[in-house]
Write a protein that holds these residues in place. Structure first.
Motif, PDB file in Angstrom:
ATOM      1  N   ALA A 108       1.429   4.985   0.049  1.00  0.00           N
ATOM      2  CA  ALA A 108       0.725   6.206   0.456  1.00  0.00           C
ATOM      3  C   ALA A 108       0.854   7.316  -0.586  1.00  0.00           C
ATOM      4  CB  ALA A 108       1.252   6.683   1.813  1.00  0.00           C
ATOM      5  N   ILE A 151      -6.808   3.209   2.135  1.00  0.00           N
ATOM      6  CA  ILE A 151      -5.946   2.279   2.871  1.00  0.00           C
ATOM      7  C   ILE A 151      -6.802   1.229   3.586  1.00  0.00           C
ATOM      8  CG2 ILE A 151      -4.437   2.083   4.909  1.00  0.00           C
ATOM      9  CD1 ILE A 151      -3.129   4.746   3.976  1.00  0.00           C
ATOM     10  N   ILE A 177       0.880  -1.176   0.000  1.00  0.00           N
ATOM     11  CA  ILE A 177       0.000   0.000   0.000  1.00  0.00           C
ATOM     12  C   ILE A 177       0.914   1.221   0.000  1.00  0.00           C
ATOM     13  CG2 ILE A 177      -1.753   1.285   1.270  1.00  0.00           C
ATOM     14  CD1 ILE A 177      -2.843  -1.391   2.289  1.00  0.00           C
ATOM     15  N   HIS A 235       2.952  -1.017   4.265  1.00  0.00           N
ATOM     16  CA  HIS A 235       2.587   0.379   4.009  1.00  0.00           C
ATOM     17  C   HIS A 235       3.872   1.146   3.694  1.00  0.00           C
ATOM     18  CE1 HIS A 235      -1.625   0.266   5.550  1.00  0.00           C
ATOM     19  NE2 HIS A 235      -1.157  -0.848   6.075  1.00  0.00           N
TER      20      HIS A 235
END
Length: 198
Positions: A32, A96, A30, A111
């Motif tokens: 950001a 998210i 993931i 992340h």
């Protein structure tokens, strides 16, 4: 049990390469920064909210967000940056949560957060991976790969958390000073430890 992992590293440390290797090994990534761009893509409610807040002059001729213009505005004006963050951050957080909820059970969800040390959110993860390289190595890479001057490279580094601050939040440190094969070997070791624990 799904394991939530934070991944960070200073500019030109090799974090993107580590992220790509983790993805190859089976981690759910993931990113950001990618989500922050996605939520203000052309035609999104996020972009409409940015235009409402800042005006249509921040759009390119073809209707996309003019990122350089937006960047100039928010770097020069803390109030504008806070206003932009108040639009973008909740949308990123929503994405998210959605991506995490669709991750396969038992997966390692990584992340990729460049400013994790600065955010004060390291303790919200089960583990934190810090990609580390000496400052001079970072400067050399930025000069070589990005065409920046050494001064520009050092200024960009000075705007981020220091190396000690990043290392202080690390569960795992991945030194990125050797070959790509060395890096792949170390990332694989860390990934195997993470999957063994979950």
């Amino acid at each position: 049990m799904t394991k939530r992992v934070g991944l960070t590293g200073g500019i030109a440390s090799g974090k993107s390469t580590v992220s790509a290797i983790l993805r190859e090994l089976g981690a759910v990534i993931i990113d950001a920064d990618a989500l922050a761009r996605e939520v203000v893509d052309q035609g999104t409610p996020g972009l409409a909210a940015v235009v409402d807040a800042f005006g249509p002059h921040l759009l390119t001729e073809d209707g996309h967000l003019d990122r350089p213009a937006m960047g100039e505005l928010v770097f020069a004006d803390a109030g504008a940056r806070k206003k932009l963050e108040s639009i973008v951050h909740p949308l990123v957080f929503e994405r998210i949560v959605d991506l995490e909820s669709h991750a396969p059970a038992g997966s390692v969800v990584v992340h990729d957060i460049p400013l994790l040390a600065e955010s004060g959110r390291a303790d919200t993860f089960d583990a934190v991976i810090v990609v580390d390289a000496p400052a001079e190595t970072q400067v050399e890479r930025m000069v070589r790969d990005r065409g920046w001057t050494a001064e520009e490279a050092r200024a960009r580094m000075a705007a981020q958390a220091g190396r000690e601050d990043r290392l202080a939040i690390a569960t795992y440190v991945i030194e990125n000073t050797g070959t790509l094969e060395d890096l792949r070997h170390r990332v694989t070791e860390v990934f195997e430890e993470l999957t063994a624990e979950s």
